[in-house]
Enzyme design. Structure first.
Site, PDB file in Angstrom:
ATOM      1  N   GLY A  13      -3.912  21.579  -9.800  1.00 22.12           N
ATOM      2  CA  GLY A  13      -5.261  21.821 -10.328  1.00 22.12           C
ATOM      3  C   GLY A  13      -5.508  21.022 -11.594  1.00 22.12           C
ATOM      4  O   GLY A  13      -6.263  21.446 -12.469  1.00 22.12           O
ATOM      5  N   ALA A  14      -4.870  19.842 -11.678  1.00 20.46           N
ATOM      6  CA  ALA A  14      -4.941  19.038 -12.907  1.00 20.46           C
ATOM      7  C   ALA A  14      -6.202  18.184 -12.983  1.00 20.46           C
ATOM      8  O   ALA A  14      -6.383  17.434 -13.940  1.00 20.46           O
ATOM      9  CB  ALA A  14      -3.699  18.149 -13.017  1.00 20.46           C
ATOM     10  N   ASN A  90      -1.191  26.012 -11.362  1.00 22.72           N
ATOM     11  CA  ASN A  90      -2.479  26.303 -12.003  1.00 22.72           C
ATOM     12  C   ASN A  90      -3.667  26.263 -11.033  1.00 22.72           C
ATOM     13  O   ASN A  90      -4.689  26.894 -11.304  1.00 22.72           O
ATOM     14  CB  ASN A  90      -2.689  25.297 -13.150  1.00 22.72           C
ATOM     15  CG  ASN A  90      -4.123  25.232 -13.603  1.00 22.72           C
ATOM     16  OD1 ASN A  90      -4.584  26.069 -14.386  1.00 22.72           O
ATOM     17  ND2 ASN A  90      -4.869  24.259 -13.101  1.00 22.72           N
ATOM     18  N   SER A 142      -4.214  35.751 -14.526  1.00 23.92           N
ATOM     19  CA  SER A 142      -5.556  36.044 -15.059  1.00 23.92           C
ATOM     20  C   SER A 142      -5.593  37.474 -15.603  1.00 23.92           C
ATOM     21  O   SER A 142      -4.849  38.343 -15.133  1.00 23.92           O
ATOM     22  CB  SER A 142      -6.593  35.927 -13.945  1.00 23.92           C
ATOM     23  OG  SER A 142      -7.819  36.483 -14.364  1.00 23.92           O
ATOM     24  N   ASN A 149     -10.806  43.681 -11.620  1.00 18.86           N
ATOM     25  CA  ASN A 149     -12.185  43.299 -11.951  1.00 18.86           C
ATOM     26  C   ASN A 149     -13.052  43.522 -10.718  1.00 18.86           C
ATOM     27  O   ASN A 149     -12.789  42.918  -9.671  1.00 18.86           O
ATOM     28  CB  ASN A 149     -12.222  41.823 -12.385  1.00 18.86           C
ATOM     29  CG  ASN A 149     -13.559  41.444 -12.992  1.00 18.86           C
ATOM     30  OD1 ASN A 149     -14.310  42.316 -13.445  1.00 18.86           O
ATOM     31  ND2 ASN A 149     -13.855  40.161 -12.992  1.00 18.86           N
ATOM     32  N   TYR A 155      -9.040  37.930  -5.671  1.00 19.25           N
ATOM     33  CA  TYR A 155      -8.542  37.169  -6.821  1.00 19.25           C
ATOM     34  C   TYR A 155      -7.575  38.012  -7.660  1.00 19.25           C
ATOM     35  O   TYR A 155      -6.502  37.544  -8.040  1.00 19.25           O
ATOM     36  CB  TYR A 155      -9.749  36.723  -7.648  1.00 19.25           C
ATOM     37  CG  TYR A 155      -9.459  35.821  -8.814  1.00 19.25           C
ATOM     38  CD1 TYR A 155      -9.170  34.473  -8.622  1.00 19.25           C
ATOM     39  CD2 TYR A 155      -9.505  36.302 -10.123  1.00 19.25           C
ATOM     40  CE1 TYR A 155      -8.936  33.635  -9.707  1.00 19.25           C
ATOM     41  CE2 TYR A 155      -9.276  35.471 -11.211  1.00 19.25           C
ATOM     42  CZ  TYR A 155      -8.997  34.141 -10.995  1.00 19.25           C
ATOM     43  OH  TYR A 155      -8.762  33.304 -12.068  1.00 19.25           O
ATOM     44  N   ALA A 157      -5.828  40.550  -6.659  1.00 20.51           N
ATOM     45  CA  ALA A 157      -4.598  40.763  -5.873  1.00 20.51           C
ATOM     46  C   ALA A 157      -3.706  39.519  -5.954  1.00 20.51           C
ATOM     47  O   ALA A 157      -2.486  39.619  -6.133  1.00 20.51           O
ATOM     48  CB  ALA A 157      -4.950  41.086  -4.423  1.00 20.51           C
ATOM     49  N   LYS A 159      -3.665  37.239  -8.351  1.00 21.19           N
ATOM     50  CA  LYS A 159      -3.144  37.049  -9.707  1.00 21.19           C
ATOM     51  C   LYS A 159      -2.073  38.101 -10.055  1.00 21.19           C
ATOM     52  O   LYS A 159      -1.086  37.789 -10.716  1.00 21.19           O
ATOM     53  CB  LYS A 159      -4.290  37.073 -10.721  1.00 21.19           C
ATOM     54  CG  LYS A 159      -5.282  35.915 -10.547  1.00 21.19           C
ATOM     55  CD  LYS A 159      -4.599  34.556 -10.651  1.00 21.19           C
ATOM     56  CE  LYS A 159      -5.573  33.402 -10.659  1.00 21.19           C
ATOM     57  NZ  LYS A 159      -4.896  32.091 -10.722  1.00 21.19           N
ATOM     58  N   ILE A 188     -12.498  31.608 -19.866  1.00 20.39           N
ATOM     59  CA  ILE A 188     -12.329  30.289 -20.480  1.00 20.39           C
ATOM     60  C   ILE A 188     -13.449  29.377 -19.961  1.00 20.39           C
ATOM     61  O   ILE A 188     -13.781  29.427 -18.763  1.00 20.39           O
ATOM     62  CB  ILE A 188     -10.948  29.686 -20.076  1.00 20.39           C
ATOM     63  CG1 ILE A 188      -9.797  30.687 -20.344  1.00 20.39           C
ATOM     64  CG2 ILE A 188     -10.707  28.352 -20.781  1.00 20.39           C
ATOM     65  CD1 ILE A 188      -9.596  31.121 -21.771  1.00 20.39           C
TER      66      ILE A 188
HETATM   67  P1  NAP Z   1     -11.500  24.856 -12.249  1.00 25.50           P
HETATM   68  O1  NAP Z   1     -12.146  24.243 -13.438  1.00 25.50           O
HETATM   69  O2  NAP Z   1     -12.350  25.365 -11.146  1.00 25.50           O
HETATM   70  O3  NAP Z   1     -10.449  23.787 -11.661  1.00 25.50           O
HETATM   71  C1  NAP Z   1      -9.652  24.149 -10.568  1.00 25.50           C
HETATM   72  C2  NAP Z   1      -8.671  23.054 -10.237  1.00 25.50           C
HETATM   73  O4  NAP Z   1      -7.888  23.533  -9.136  1.00 25.50           O
HETATM   74  C3  NAP Z   1      -9.346  21.759  -9.787  1.00 25.50           C
HETATM   75  O5  NAP Z   1      -8.665  20.627 -10.287  1.00 25.50           O
HETATM   76  C4  NAP Z   1      -9.236  21.830  -8.270  1.00 25.50           C
HETATM   77  O6  NAP Z   1      -9.117  20.578  -7.609  1.00 25.50           O
HETATM   78  C5  NAP Z   1      -7.921  22.582  -8.097  1.00 25.50           C
HETATM   79  N1  NAP Z   1      -7.869  23.207  -6.776  1.00 25.50           N
HETATM   80  C6  NAP Z   1      -8.644  24.199  -6.282  1.00 25.50           C
HETATM   81  N2  NAP Z   1      -8.318  24.443  -4.998  1.00 25.50           N
HETATM   82  C7  NAP Z   1      -7.326  23.564  -4.677  1.00 25.50           C
HETATM   83  C8  NAP Z   1      -6.607  23.295  -3.492  1.00 25.50           C
HETATM   84  N3  NAP Z   1      -6.803  23.977  -2.367  1.00 25.50           N
HETATM   85  N4  NAP Z   1      -5.687  22.309  -3.514  1.00 25.50           N
HETATM   86  C9  NAP Z   1      -5.466  21.596  -4.654  1.00 25.50           C
HETATM   87  N5  NAP Z   1      -6.117  21.799  -5.804  1.00 25.50           N
HETATM   88  C10 NAP Z   1      -7.052  22.775  -5.808  1.00 25.50           C
HETATM   89  O7  NAP Z   1     -10.566  26.092 -12.663  1.00 25.50           O
HETATM   90  P2  NAP Z   1     -10.014  26.524 -14.096  1.00 25.50           P
HETATM   91  O8  NAP Z   1     -11.004  27.409 -14.727  1.00 25.50           O
HETATM   92  O9  NAP Z   1      -9.492  25.344 -14.834  1.00 25.50           O
HETATM   93  O10 NAP Z   1      -8.808  27.490 -13.658  1.00 25.50           O
HETATM   94  C11 NAP Z   1      -7.437  27.059 -13.627  1.00 25.50           C
HETATM   95  C12 NAP Z   1      -6.563  28.246 -13.330  1.00 25.50           C
HETATM   96  O11 NAP Z   1      -6.734  29.230 -14.339  1.00 25.50           O
HETATM   97  C13 NAP Z   1      -6.893  28.935 -11.997  1.00 25.50           C
HETATM   98  O12 NAP Z   1      -5.712  29.376 -11.382  1.00 25.50           O
HETATM   99  C14 NAP Z   1      -7.734  30.110 -12.424  1.00 25.50           C
HETATM  100  O13 NAP Z   1      -7.674  31.156 -11.502  1.00 25.50           O
HETATM  101  C15 NAP Z   1      -7.073  30.464 -13.739  1.00 25.50           C
HETATM  102  N6  NAP Z   1      -7.972  31.210 -14.621  1.00 25.50           N
HETATM  103  C16 NAP Z   1      -9.126  30.671 -15.086  1.00 25.50           C
HETATM  104  C17 NAP Z   1      -9.942  31.421 -15.903  1.00 25.50           C
HETATM  105  C18 NAP Z   1     -11.213  30.883 -16.479  1.00 25.50           C
HETATM  106  O14 NAP Z   1     -11.918  31.658 -17.154  1.00 25.50           O
HETATM  107  N7  NAP Z   1     -11.555  29.627 -16.288  1.00 25.50           N
HETATM  108  C19 NAP Z   1      -9.595  32.736 -16.221  1.00 25.50           C
HETATM  109  C20 NAP Z   1      -8.423  33.253 -15.711  1.00 25.50           C
HETATM  110  C21 NAP Z   1      -7.609  32.486 -14.924  1.00 25.50           C
HETATM  111  P3  NAP Z   1     -10.377  19.549  -7.520  1.00 25.50           P
HETATM  112  O15 NAP Z   1     -10.577  19.060  -8.925  1.00 25.50           O
HETATM  113  O16 NAP Z   1      -9.909  18.508  -6.593  1.00 25.50           O
HETATM  114  O17 NAP Z   1     -11.529  20.352  -7.012  1.00 25.50           O
END
Ligand code: NAP
Length: 249
Positions: A13-14, A90, A142, A149, A155, A157, A159, A188
């Site tokens: 998810g980089a 991630n 999360s 939530n 989600y 489940a 996490k 975030i």
């Molecule tokens: P984001 O901005 O939506 O980015 C998600 C990343 O994951 C993207 O690079 C995406 O790839 C990649 N991804 C999604 N599905 C994929 C798949 N099937 N195969 C490969 N890559 C995949 O998410 P984020 O907010 O940075 O979240 C990152 C992590 O933190 C997640 O696990 C999320 O659940 C957790 N988190 C986030 C928050 C928040 O508030 N943002 C809160 C709690 C936990 P593409 O770029 O190619 O689409």
């Protein structure tokens, strides 16, 4: 500066958001970063940014919901990089909805992308790590996995499952000096939360539950993740670090 001696990291998810911040933070510390995302474009952009800044990175498009694709990618990577010392699970998605309206597809997609992906990557990348007797694994959980939530049964489940997996693997790998920890972000500012953050009514409601009264930044998560991946964090394992403005106190 943290200590990283010739380390290689794989960050899923980089391409965007938190994963991009983690990849760039590790690269700034001299770590070679394999940037994985679903689209070649997004991981390619992160890797290009790292290289342009003088760091070392490789981009790899892999659908982490596909176990066979992870197996093929890992096999190829381990030929190129004999050890991958750091794994950051991630990549994640949300498919929100109240339980009675949640489809089985939305349940399965979230579980396979967020949780089953960790099982596959850790099995494949974790084995050479344990042989090398040094490794760091960080799973992005999360606050939803800790507190639950409404609207996120799938989600939360997934996490909560990542937290259980983290604690179990910490015990399984401890004898090989491979640490396994989880970071549990709150709200975030990334693409995942744009919809809420940009809606004044919704964001005001969310912030009522955040003692620090603001949304977090991707850097808040990247900094602690980089620390957990460093030499300095070698005596920390099986822990869940909430970075949520005080939500899960
Ligand atoms: P984001 O901005 O939506 O980015 C998600 C990343 O994951 C993207 O690079 C995406 O790839 C990649 N991804 C999604 N599905 C994929 C798949 N099937 N195969 C490969 N890559 C995949 O998410 P984020 O907010 O940075 O979240 C990152 C992590 O933190 C997640 O696990 C999320 O659940 C957790 N988190 C986030 C928050 C928040 O508030 N943002 C809160 C709690 C936990 P593409 O770029 O190619 O689409």
């Amino acid at each position: 500066m943290l200590t990283f001696t010739h380390r290689t990291a794989l960050v899923t998810g980089a391409g965007r958001g938190i994963g991009k911040a983690i990849a760039e933070t590790l690269a700034k510390q001299g770590v070679t970063v394999i940037c994985v995302s679903k689209s070649a474009e997004s991981c390619g952009a992160t890797a290009a940014t790292i290289v342009a800044a003088g760091g070392k990175a490789k981009a790899l498009a892999v659908d982490v919901a596909d176990g066979a694709a992870i197996a093929k990618a890992s096999e190829d990577l381990l030929k190129e990089f004999p050890t991958i010392d750091i794994l950051v699970n991630n990549a994640g998605i949300t498919r929100d909805g109240l339980l009675f309206r949640m489809s089985e597809t939305d349940w399965n997609d979230v579980i396979s992308t967020n949780l089953t992906s960790c099982f596959h990557w850790t099995k494949l990348i974790g084995r050479p790590m344990t042989r090398a007797r040094w490794g760091r694994i960080v799973n992005l959980a999360s606050v939803s996995g800790i507190m639950g939530n409404a609207g996120q049964a799938n989600y939360s489940a997934a996490k909560a499952g990542m937290i259980g997996l983290t604690k179990t693997l910490a015990r399984e790998f401890a004898g090989r000096s491979v640490t396994v920890n989880a970071v549990a972000p709150g709200f975030i500012k990334t693409d995942m939360t744009t919809e809420f953050v940009n809606n004044p009514e919704v964001s005001a409601k969310i912030l009522e539950a955040v003692p620090l009264k603001r949304f977090g930044e991707a850097a808040d998560i990247a900094n602690i993740t980089a620390y957990l991946c460093s030499e300095e964090a070698g005596y920390i394992t099986g822990q869940v670090f909430s970075v949520d403005g005080g939500m899960a106190m």
